[in-house]
Design an enzyme around this catalytic site. Structure first.
Site, short mmCIF file in Angstrom:
data_model
loop_
_atom_site.label_atom_id
_atom_site.label_comp_id
_atom_site.label_asym_id
_atom_site.label_seq_id
_atom_site.Cartn_x
_atom_site.Cartn_y
_atom_site.Cartn_z
N CYS A 292 -17.20 -16.81 16.61
CA CYS A 292 -16.30 -17.13 15.50
C CYS A 292 -15.43 -18.30 15.94
O CYS A 292 -14.63 -18.18 16.86
CB CYS A 292 -15.44 -15.92 15.13
SG CYS A 292 -14.32 -16.25 13.76
N CYS B 38 -14.32 -20.91 7.84
CA CYS B 38 -15.25 -20.38 8.84
C CYS B 38 -15.48 -21.49 9.85
O CYS B 38 -16.05 -22.54 9.51
CB CYS B 38 -16.57 -19.96 8.19
SG CYS B 38 -17.87 -19.52 9.39
#
Length: 283
Positions: free
Chosen positions: A83, A225
């Site tokens: 991530c 993201c």
């Protein structure tokens, strides 16, 4: 017996996380517990959980050349490889807690996608995501509000992505990402799906610029993201051809992130904010 644990809430350009310190790996969070923590009505509310654990205390971190492992879990409890926004928040937590330092040397953080290195940057923190891979063959993407299905490019930056180009911002804004985009063929491990619109002009002062929205697997639409931002910039660079720049800015609903390509690696830069801390009793 219910267990009460400390937590910190953090975010990177609106992509938010529950950070849970567990240096010795004493916690065994179930998928359901993670999902409750991330629930925006019945829990703390977040796109995912970052468990701060020593690499030596988690099987996936065995042998990693990094003291700390980022155990990232999606909002539905599923484990994820990486991530890009989360690792900056993870680094910020380690530094603020006094558990690690970022001075002259990068901070090494182990993940399920390998060890990543984080440094400070003008935008906050920059993470070297490593090499990337362009997947062969298009993936057909059907998204609610986007009209006819469109081809997407598969990009792997440690986790899988499919990037779809749209013609204008009106179509980008019209997307209904409350509905799961349908991918044909469906990637074996699923994928995050990024929808992008190039700026006009695409390149200004040597830097490319795009706008993006994203549907994250195991989460839904998020304000940002990090790995998706990198994948989107890489896909547009690929489409633009050999004259395309190596530096990009990507606007997402939660803010702006920087992407650059250097020596075959892709690097992501942006802010990391810790919002508040507290305690929570696990369901």
């Amino acid at each position: 017996m219910p267990q009460t644990i400390p937590f910190t809430k953090g975010h990177g350009t609106g992509n938010d996380f529950v950070v849970i310190p567990d240096p010795d790996g004493a916690l065994d969070l179930s998928d359901d517990q993670v999902a409750v923590l991330c629930d925006r009505r019945f829990g703390i509310g977040a796109d995912g959980v970052l468990r701060v654990v020593r690499s030596s205390a988690i099987p996936e971190g065995a042998g990693a050349d990094a003291e700390w492992f980022m155990d990232y879990r999606n909002a539905d409890g599923s484990a994820a490889e990486m991530c890009g926004n989360g690792i900056r928040v993870f680094a910020r937590y380690l530094v603020d807690a006094g558990w690690a330092f970022i001075d002259d040397e990068p901070l090494a953080i182990a993940t399920r996608a390998g060890v990543k290195h984080v440094t400070r940057s003008d935008r906050g923190f920059e993470v070297d995501l490593g090499t990337w891979r362009v997947e062969s063959g298009d993936v057909l993407v059907r998204a609610k509000g986007a009209g006819a299905p469109r081809p997407g490019m598969g990009i792997d930056v440690g986790n899988p992505h499919v990037v779809v180009a749209l013609p204008d911002t009106d179509e980008l804004d019209a997307l209904d990402l409350a509905a799961v985009p349908q991918l044909h063929p469906e990637p074996a491990k699923g994928a995050n799906v990024e929808f992008v619109v190039p700026s006009d002009p695409l390149v200004h002062a040597g830097t490319g610029s795009i706008r993006m929205r994203v549907f994250e697997r195991g989460v839904g639409e998020t304000l940002s993201c990090g790995t998706g931002v990198a994948a989107a910039a890489l896909a547009v660079r690929e489409w633009a051809g050999p004259a395309a720049p190596d530096a990009w800015t990507v606007d997402v609903p939660g803010g702006t992130l920087g992407v650059r390509m250097h020596d075959g690696h892709v690097l992501l830069s942006g802010p990391a904010t810790l919002v508040y801390a507290g305690e929570v009793t696990l369901a």
